[in-house]
Design an enzyme around this catalytic site. Structure first.
Site, PDB file in Angstrom:
ATOM      1  N   GLY A   1      52.184 -10.301   1.214  1.00  0.00           N
ATOM      2  CA  GLY A   1      50.902  -9.625   0.875  1.00  0.00           C
ATOM      3  C   GLY A   1      50.129  -8.592   1.597  1.00  0.00           C
ATOM      4  O   GLY A   1      48.960  -8.623   1.522  1.00  0.00           O
TER       5      GLY A   1
ATOM      6  N   SER B   1      57.300  -6.937   1.831  1.00  0.00           N
ATOM      7  CA  SER B   1      58.033  -8.334   2.075  1.00  0.00           C
ATOM      8  C   SER B   1      58.832  -8.898   0.924  1.00  0.00           C
ATOM      9  O   SER B   1      59.833  -9.348   0.938  1.00  0.00           O
ATOM     10  CB  SER B   1      57.075  -9.540   2.626  1.00  0.00           C
ATOM     11  OG  SER B   1      56.106  -9.465   1.807  1.00  0.00           O
ATOM     12  N   SER B   2      58.104  -8.760  -0.386  1.00  0.00           N
ATOM     13  CA  SER B   2      58.716  -9.387  -1.444  1.00  0.00           C
ATOM     14  C   SER B   2      60.115  -8.404  -1.871  1.00  0.00           C
ATOM     15  O   SER B   2      61.091  -9.026  -2.155  1.00  0.00           O
ATOM     16  CB  SER B   2      57.912  -9.372  -2.651  1.00  0.00           C
ATOM     17  OG  SER B   2      57.740  -7.955  -3.368  1.00  0.00           O
ATOM     18  N   ALA B   3      60.114  -7.180  -1.725  1.00  0.00           N
ATOM     19  CA  ALA B   3      61.341  -6.396  -2.026  1.00  0.00           C
ATOM     20  C   ALA B   3      62.522  -6.678  -0.779  1.00  0.00           C
ATOM     21  O   ALA B   3      63.354  -6.851  -1.213  1.00  0.00           O
ATOM     22  CB  ALA B   3      60.858  -4.953  -1.710  1.00  0.00           C
ATOM     23  N   ALA B   4      61.990  -7.163   0.221  1.00  0.00           N
ATOM     24  CA  ALA B   4      63.020  -7.113   1.440  1.00  0.00           C
ATOM     25  C   ALA B   4      63.734  -8.711   1.100  1.00  0.00           C
ATOM     26  O   ALA B   4      64.835  -8.835   1.455  1.00  0.00           O
ATOM     27  CB  ALA B   4      62.555  -7.349   2.765  1.00  0.00           C
TER      28      ALA B   4
ATOM     29  N   PRO C   1      54.705 -10.069   7.366  1.00  0.00           N
ATOM     30  CA  PRO C   1      53.725 -11.078   6.707  1.00  0.00           C
ATOM     31  C   PRO C   1      53.676 -10.566   5.187  1.00  0.00           C
ATOM     32  O   PRO C   1      54.088  -9.573   4.851  1.00  0.00           O
ATOM     33  CB  PRO C   1      52.468 -10.216   7.099  1.00  0.00           C
ATOM     34  CG  PRO C   1      53.063  -9.003   7.869  1.00  0.00           C
ATOM     35  CD  PRO C   1      53.956  -8.995   8.087  1.00  0.00           C
TER      36      PRO C   1
ATOM     37  N   ASP D   1      59.655   0.500  -2.668  1.00  0.00           N
ATOM     38  CA  ASP D   1      60.003  -0.608  -1.855  1.00  0.00           C
ATOM     39  C   ASP D   1      61.438  -0.947  -1.570  1.00  0.00           C
ATOM     40  O   ASP D   1      61.955  -0.948  -0.708  1.00  0.00           O
ATOM     41  CB  ASP D   1      59.100  -1.919  -1.986  1.00  0.00           C
ATOM     42  CG  ASP D   1      57.526  -1.554  -1.966  1.00  0.00           C
ATOM     43  OD1 ASP D   1      57.116  -0.393  -1.841  1.00  0.00           O
ATOM     44  OD2 ASP D   1      56.773  -2.749  -2.022  1.00  0.00           O
TER      45      ASP D   1
HETATM   46  C1  MEV Z   1      53.702  -1.048  -3.335  1.00  0.00           C
HETATM   47  O1  MEV Z   1      54.416  -0.918  -1.916  1.00  0.00           O
HETATM   48  C2  MEV Z   1      53.671   0.491  -3.713  1.00  0.00           C
HETATM   49  C3  MEV Z   1      52.675   0.577  -4.952  1.00  0.00           C
HETATM   50  O2  MEV Z   1      52.910   2.078  -5.147  1.00  0.00           O
HETATM   51  C4  MEV Z   1      53.633   0.013  -6.239  1.00  0.00           C
HETATM   52  C5  MEV Z   1      54.922   0.502  -6.377  1.00  0.00           C
HETATM   53  O3  MEV Z   1      55.233   1.911  -6.129  1.00  0.00           O
HETATM   54  O4  MEV Z   1      55.553  -0.109  -7.298  1.00  0.00           O
HETATM   55  C6  MEV Z   1      51.242   0.294  -4.890  1.00  0.00           C
END
Ligand code: MEV
Length: 310
Positions: A95, A100-103, A93, A144
């Site tokens: 957000g 998800s955006s990194a993957a 999912p 991520d």
């Molecule tokens: C996001 O998955 C993790 C955060 O710590 C942001 C980051 O590490 O870039 C909230």
């Protein structure tokens, strides 16, 4: 079973697919942005991107043409102005704190580098995917992308990654279905830090210690210790404003059924991770395997078999 081609798939000749796993953060989200260690793991939910040569840059998600300027800008380092069509399929999912955006950035980067026969260098894949992340999140720590790329359990600090040896561990995931943007939550936490610098600094130090001790506990399979640290970690996240009333209600409803529960990722909604008590399985959520191989090993080594959820 033969899959029907998605819209946009018909014209292409050479098509290369790559998958990248989602992630959970067990300890240290937000604090990792300020130099603490975080403990994270790749989970068995994937985003797959298929790349082919094209006459313009196009990005399709399940047959729908979407804007993905952040990805095209970043992968230009590989494509060098040549156009590609990217088609994404996802089990993750958006957000919801599962990366998800990194993957998506990573699967796109790997698919495109394979399409152009670029030697698979993990540091190049990391850098290009991080550039895509920076377009949308501002100042990501890199946890991520690193977790999705290297897989398993990782103890991550900016510019430093240690693989934590552990067998696969099952986590319960409960999705609050509240959606948010990571960048907004990171800004909210920065406001908290600006208003409470000393308190925040102490929390960063404690979160750092908890991630390191939590990593040792994971590798020694001391699950009860991991779970109790997760509860403490959730109270830190509540304090800095990353929780929501809905998340708090879900976590309360899990009491007596789980050993530990907390937000995973940026918070403000998204997903909760929990460790169920032996013999008790809450009726909400689903389980994932944490500690699976990362995108690098997956795409240049072990193939995965696909299944789609819902
Ligand atoms: C996001 O998955 C993790 C955060 O710590 C942001 C980051 O590490 O870039 C909230």
């Amino acid at each position: 079973m033969k899959r029907e081609p998605l819209k946009g798939e018909m014209m292409s000749e050479k098509m290369i697919s790559a998958s990248a796993p989602a992630k959970i953060i067990i300890f240290g989200e937000h604090f990792v942005v300020y130099g603490a260690h975080a403990l994270a793991a790749a989970i068995d939910r994937y985003i797959t991107v298929t790349a082919s040569h094209n006459t313009s840059d196009e990005f399709f998600v399940y047959g729908r043409l979407v804007r993905a300027d952040h990805i095209f800008n970043a992968i230009d380092r590989i494509t060098k102005g040549r156009h590609v069509k990217l088609i994404a399929r996802s089990q993750v999912p958006n957000g919801a704190g599962l990366g998800s955006s990194a993957a998506l950035s990573l699967a796109s980067t790997i698919a495109v580098s394979k399409l152009f026969n670029i030697k698979p260098d993990p540091s190049l894949l990391f850098e290009v995917s991080m550039n895509a992340e920076k377009y949308i999140h501002g100042n990501p720590s890199g946890v991520d992308v690193a977790t999705s790329l290297y897989g398993g359990f990782v103890l991550f600090k900016k510019d430093e990654l240690i693989k934590v040896s552990s067998p696969i561990i099952k986590f319960l995931i409960v999705d609050s279905r509240q959606r948010r943007k990571t960048g907004n939550l990171v800004s909210k936490v920065k406001n908290f830090m600006d208003r409470n610098p000393e308190l925040f600094n102490s929390l960063v130090n404690l979160a750092d210690l908890m991630a390191k001790e939590g990593a040792a506990a994971i590798s020694e399979e001391k699950i009860e210790q991991v779970a109790s640290y997760m509860n403490v970690s959730q109270s830190f996240l509540e304090l800095i404003g990353a929780s929501t009333p809905k998340i708090d209600t879900i976590i309360s409803s899990l009491k007596g059924k789980v050993l530990g529960a907390k937000i995973t990722g940026a918070g403000g909604g998204g997903c909760i991770i929990a460790i169920p008590m032996t013999g008790s399985m809450p009726k909400i959520g689903y389980t994932v395997n944490a500690g699976v191989v990362g995108a690098y090993q997956l795409n240049y080594g072990i193939p995965i078999s696909w299944h789609f959820d819902g």
